[in-house]
Each structure stands twice: as C-alpha cells, then as structure tokens.
Design a protein around this motif. Structure first.
Motif, PDB file in Angstrom:
ATOM      1  N   ARG A 383      -3.594  13.280  -2.023  1.00  0.00           N
ATOM      2  CA  ARG A 383      -4.172  12.653  -0.825  1.00  0.00           C
ATOM      3  C   ARG A 383      -5.291  11.691  -1.199  1.00  0.00           C
ATOM      4  N   ARG A 384      -6.135  12.092  -2.153  1.00  0.00           N
ATOM      5  CA  ARG A 384      -7.235  11.219  -2.583  1.00  0.00           C
ATOM      6  C   ARG A 384      -6.709   9.892  -3.112  1.00  0.00           C
ATOM      7  N   ARG A 385      -5.638   9.952  -3.887  1.00  0.00           N
ATOM      8  CA  ARG A 385      -5.069   8.729  -4.444  1.00  0.00           C
ATOM      9  C   ARG A 385      -4.503   7.830  -3.357  1.00  0.00           C
ATOM     10  N   ALA A 386      -3.865   8.444  -2.364  1.00  0.00           N
ATOM     11  CA  ALA A 386      -3.342   7.650  -1.252  1.00  0.00           C
ATOM     12  C   ALA A 386      -4.484   6.991  -0.483  1.00  0.00           C
ATOM     13  N   VAL A 387      -5.584   7.715  -0.305  1.00  0.00           N
ATOM     14  CA  VAL A 387      -6.763   7.153   0.379  1.00  0.00           C
ATOM     15  C   VAL A 387      -7.307   5.968  -0.412  1.00  0.00           C
ATOM     16  N   VAL A 388      -7.385   6.094  -1.737  1.00  0.00           N
ATOM     17  CA  VAL A 388      -7.889   5.006  -2.582  1.00  0.00           C
ATOM     18  C   VAL A 388      -7.001   3.774  -2.440  1.00  0.00           C
ATOM     19  N   GLU A 389      -5.692   3.970  -2.361  1.00  0.00           N
ATOM     20  CA  GLU A 389      -4.773   2.844  -2.200  1.00  0.00           C
ATOM     21  C   GLU A 389      -5.021   2.107  -0.887  1.00  0.00           C
ATOM     22  N   VAL A 390      -5.254   2.858   0.190  1.00  0.00           N
ATOM     23  CA  VAL A 390      -5.525   2.230   1.483  1.00  0.00           C
ATOM     24  C   VAL A 390      -6.862   1.495   1.437  1.00  0.00           C
ATOM     25  N   GLN A 391      -7.877   2.146   0.886  1.00  0.00           N
ATOM     26  CA  GLN A 391      -9.212   1.542   0.840  1.00  0.00           C
ATOM     27  C   GLN A 391      -9.236   0.288  -0.026  1.00  0.00           C
ATOM     28  N   ALA A 392      -8.410   0.242  -1.065  1.00  0.00           N
ATOM     29  CA  ALA A 392      -8.355  -0.939  -1.925  1.00  0.00           C
ATOM     30  C   ALA A 392      -7.891  -2.158  -1.135  1.00  0.00           C
ATOM     31  N   VAL A 478     -21.214  -5.529  -8.616  1.00  0.00           N
ATOM     32  CA  VAL A 478     -20.936  -4.662  -9.772  1.00  0.00           C
ATOM     33  C   VAL A 478     -20.121  -3.445  -9.341  1.00  0.00           C
ATOM     34  N   LYS A 479     -20.514  -2.842  -8.226  1.00  0.00           N
ATOM     35  CA  LYS A 479     -19.768  -1.686  -7.709  1.00  0.00           C
ATOM     36  C   LYS A 479     -18.345  -2.076  -7.339  1.00  0.00           C
ATOM     37  N   PHE A 480     -18.191  -3.268  -6.757  1.00  0.00           N
ATOM     38  CA  PHE A 480     -16.865  -3.757  -6.368  1.00  0.00           C
ATOM     39  C   PHE A 480     -15.976  -3.941  -7.600  1.00  0.00           C
ATOM     40  N   ALA A 481     -16.544  -4.536  -8.649  1.00  0.00           N
ATOM     41  CA  ALA A 481     -15.776  -4.743  -9.885  1.00  0.00           C
ATOM     42  C   ALA A 481     -15.392  -3.416 -10.528  1.00  0.00           C
ATOM     43  N   ASN A 483     -14.924  -0.600  -8.973  1.00  0.00           N
ATOM     44  CA  ASN A 483     -13.869   0.000  -8.141  1.00  0.00           C
ATOM     45  C   ASN A 483     -12.507  -0.600  -8.456  1.00  0.00           C
ATOM     46  N   ILE A 484     -12.480  -1.909  -8.714  1.00  0.00           N
ATOM     47  CA  ILE A 484     -11.199  -2.547  -9.064  1.00  0.00           C
ATOM     48  C   ILE A 484     -10.694  -1.997 -10.393  1.00  0.00           C
TER      49      ILE A 484
END
Length: 497
Positions: A383-392, A478-481, A483-484
């Motif tokens: 579920r966490r991975r799916a959430v990360v995909e949506v948030q990306a 920096v945080k955005f980079a 996260n990518i």
C-alpha cells in the motif's frame, strides 16, 4: 471382493509403471506366452506395454515412490534451516530412499534400469530442493535479520526482566524494530513457497513483538496502578499487573525464540488464570476500580491474541498474498494509476496542461487509506508503494503548474532565480523517471541517477546570500530531488509481496 481387490492392486501397479517407465501404460490384458499368432496380431499394442510391472524390482520401486510422494509436500513447504530437526529428518529419510533405490537389482534389464534411474532422479530432486531453500541467500538474509531482532529484544527487553530490572523501552528500540520489519519485507523470495513462508513467519513474530512493546509504552503513561487505600480489590489488581508485566516479557521471549522452557500453551493458561482472578473481584459501586480492572483485562487480552502464532504461516493463504483481497485492491489502484500516468506524460509532451486528474488521484489516495492491511507488513508495504506512485504524479503536476504560473519580476533575487532553474530541470527529469520502466543495470537508469545527482550538486552550489525566500526554496528543491531519486530506486528494487 477378491477380484475387486486384485483390480485395485493391478491399477496401482499400472500407475506406478506409467510413472517409473516414463510412458503411458496400456490398461489392456497382458499377453500370455502361449497365445496364438492370430491373437498377437489382433492386439499389437499389448506387445509394447512393460512386461516388468509385477517384477520384484518394479514393486520395490513403486513402494519407494509412495514414500517419496508422502515426503514431497513436506519438502516443498519446509521453511527452516539445515540445523533444524525437521530438515535433518527429511534429509535422512530421502537419503535412505536413495540408497534403497541404488540397491534395487535390475538384472541388467533396460526397462528396469530406466525406472530405477527416474526414481533416483526424483529423490535427488527433492534433496536438492530441500538444500537449496535452506541455504538460499534470501533464507540466510531472513535469518540474519531475525537474529538482529532477537539480539536487540534480548538486550533491551528480556534480559533486564530476567535479572529483576526494568526493560529499556524507548523510541530508538521501536524505530530499530520497524527498520528490521521494512528490511524483511524487501527480501526477494523468487516466488518460492519455503522462502515466502519463512519471511512471513519472521515478519508476523516481529510485528507481534512490536505490538506488545508499543502497548507497553502506552501503559507507562497511565496514572495507574491505583493506591491500595482506594479499595480492598486494588491490591489484588496491582498484583495481577505485576504478573502481566512478567507475562509480557515471557511472551516477547517466546515470539523471538528466546525462551527454551516456556511454551505458548503454558503462558496462555497463566494469562487465563489472571482473567479468572480479576473476574472474581467484587468492584461494584466503584467506577474507577471497574475501569482499572477493565484496562488490565484488556491488556491481558492483547497478550493472548499473540499466542496463536505457533502455527502461523502454515496456511498458504496467509503468506502467498497473490490471492489476498487487499492486494487485489491495491493492484487495481496501481493499474488505474499507470493509466493516469501515461495520460499525464502524453499531455505534458504536447505542452497541454488541460489534463489535470488531481481530483481522481486524490480519490485513489483515499481508497488506498481504506484498504485493510490486517497488520500484515507486506500488505502495508504494498500500500505504501502504491501511495508513493500516486503522490509522485501529484507532485509532478503541482510543479508543472507552478512553473507555468511563474512570472519572475526584475527585483527577483539571482539566487532565487537559480533555484527555479534547477526546479525546471528537475521537472523534466521527473517526467523521464515517471516513464522509466527498466532495471538498475540499464544505462538509462544510471544516466537518470547521474543527472539527478548533478541537480542536487547545483542546489548545493546556490548561495542564498541571506535571502530567506531562497533558503526555503532551495530546501524544498533539495527535498524534491531526493524524493525523485527515492522514487526511481523504488521502481527498480524489484520488490515483491
């Protein structure tokens, strides 16, 4: 009845012959050596069927095959290590069968030799499968992480209790256990049942210890126990609380394999006796005492629910999550996210900002929040991975919109402008990362990783010169980079539930 018995025996022998001879067995009657030539011409297939089905060597091989069939499921679901008792038993039994196969006298007959060879190969295959799973790198990794958790819990929880001290329950311990849980969920099992089973059993026990420890941390913040002067039953309840504290430590030791003498059954009996003792107390007319007793009973119930882990992991529906309803829900969301991601990238390539499925993406996040994980760490990670995909995708759309609306003025600080230039480059790189569908060994992965690292270095080189807006913008960039980069790593770590 005798005829029926003979028919059943003959059928079993025929099936054994089919397996051992490696070819279909004709169910017709055997030819008598005294049959006529005309009869032989009428039944040509009968001349091709094995003539050794009732041979003593074939019957012995058939008996061996029956034993192999009974050991096969045990071998295929064994999830332990080479020093486990069950491993040694299975290895001993299979080795014995292999020796018996080698001792079968085939009298030099090719058909019997072929049958013996196939029987030996089947036993050798099980022995090889048993050893491969017990020594597999993933199985070793599971054991190493389990040992780290065991040592951690022993030093900070179990050992202090045994010496009459107080367990060192703190945030560092909780975080360390959570880190071990995460590392366990990331171990690859290659779809092997024994490895999935071993990983699931290790996870369920560690998560149960987490639950017990976190429950204990909450109890430390309560203003209990009450004073014995409050009510005559308070002393009894306080005594039970002391026993509960000891039982909690025993439970943790059991779950982590640190208790050689105690058993789940014994501890369950002790906890049940505590409940009976509390139920017998007369606390009528005093709400505070009733609430006190209720909290102690609830804590006992919380410990009891973890005592059914003795056979946890034996049910394939628990550790093979491909058929789990929650996983199916998550996979359905991921498929929808993939479709939306393709649409976003397609419209961005055409410089069309009209396609803004943010409301739909937010609804998918809400849907994921409602997925029942049943405290299963593998489902939580999925579920966490799916959430990360949506948030990306959402952060990508937000940055694109911000870049489109941006109207820098002549008074904008040069350092602030430099940060926005880096953000523009990061937006282009994120589009490539969202569309990336490869592996870490690919050149495109290494190129993306290098370009993202260069953008981080460019941000480090920006001198805010005391401008507060630039400091905030650079920190966010920096945080955005990062996260990518993390998202790229997540897409390529080949995780499996």
């Amino acid at each position: 009845m005798r005829r029926a018995a003979r028919t059943r025996t003959r059928s079993r022998t025929q099936r054994a012959a089919e397996s051992l001879f490696g070819k279909p067995f004709d169910g017709g009657k055997r030819m008598d050596h005294g049959g006529s030539q005309q009869q032989q011409q009428q039944h040509p297939m009968e001349q091709q069927q094995p003539c050794h089905a009732q041979h003593p060597a074939m019957m012995r091989l058939y008996e061996v095959q029956k034993e192999v069939a009974s050991l096969g499921p045990q071998v295929c679901t064994f999830s332990g290590l080479q020093n486990d008792r069950d491993y040694k038993r299975l290895e001993r039994e299979l080795t014995r069968l292999l020796l018996e196969v080698d001792q079968v006298d085939t009298e030099g007959k090719p058909e019997l030799q072929g049958a013996r060879k196939r029987a030996a190969q089947e036993v050798e295959g099980l022995l090889r499968y048993l050893e491969e799973n017990a020594t597999h790198p993933s199985r070793v990794a599971i054991e190493e992480l389990s040992n780290k958790a065991r040592q951690l819990v022993d030093e900070q929880v179990v050992a202090p209790q045994r010496t009459g001290g107080v367990a060192e329950i703190n945030d560092e311990l909780v975080d360390a256990l959570q880190e071990l849980v995460l590392r366990l969920t990331q171990i690859k099992t290659e779809g092997r049942v024994p490895l999935r089973k071993a990983r699931y059993r290790a996870l369920t026990r560690l998560c149960a210890v987490q639950d017990v420890i976190e429950g204990r941390t909450q109890q430390q913040t309560l203003s209990l126990p009450l004073s014995g002067d409050t009510h005559e039953a308070v002393d009894r309840i306080n005594q039970v609380m002391v026993k509960v504290s000891v039982a909690r430590s025993q439970l943790v030791a059991l779950l982590m394999g640190l208790s050689g003498r105690d058993s789940c059954t014994h501890l369950s009996r002790i906890l049940t006796e505590m409940q009976v003792e509390l139920d017998a107390l007369d606390v009528s007319g005093n709400a505070a005492i009733r609430n006190y007793r209720k909290q102690v009973v609830e804590e006992i119930n919380g410990l009891l629910k973890h005592l059914d882990l003795e056979g946890e992991g034996d049910d394939t529906r628990r550790y093979d999550l491909a058929q789990n309803n929650s996983i199916r829900e998550i996979e359905a969301v991921r498929a929808h996210v993939s479709h939306l991601r393709e649409g976003v990238l397609r419209h961005c390539a055409m410089a069309d900002l009209g396609f803004r499925p943010k409301a739909e993406l937010q609804s998918l996040l809400t849907h994921l929040d409602q997925v029942d994980t049943a405290k299963n760490p593998c489902i939580r990670e999925a579920r966490r991975r799916a959430v990360v995909e949506v948030q990306a995708i959402i952060t990508f759309l937000d940055l694109r919109e911000a870049l489109a609306r941006r109207q820098p003025g002549p008074s904008e600080h040069p350092s602030h402008r430099a940060v926005w230039l880096v953000l523009g480059s990061l937006s282009d790189l994120q589009a490539q990362v969202l569309g990336f569908d490869g592996k870490r060994a690919d050149k495109s992965y290494m190129m993306l990783e290098e370009l993202l690292t260069k953008q981080l270095l460019a941000l480090d080189a920006v001198d805010p010169q005391g401008d507060e807006m630039t400091k905030v913008a650079r920190k966010q960039a920096v945080k955005f980079a990062q996260n990518i980069l993390n998202y790229l790593d997540m897409k390529t770590d080949e995780w499996e539930y």
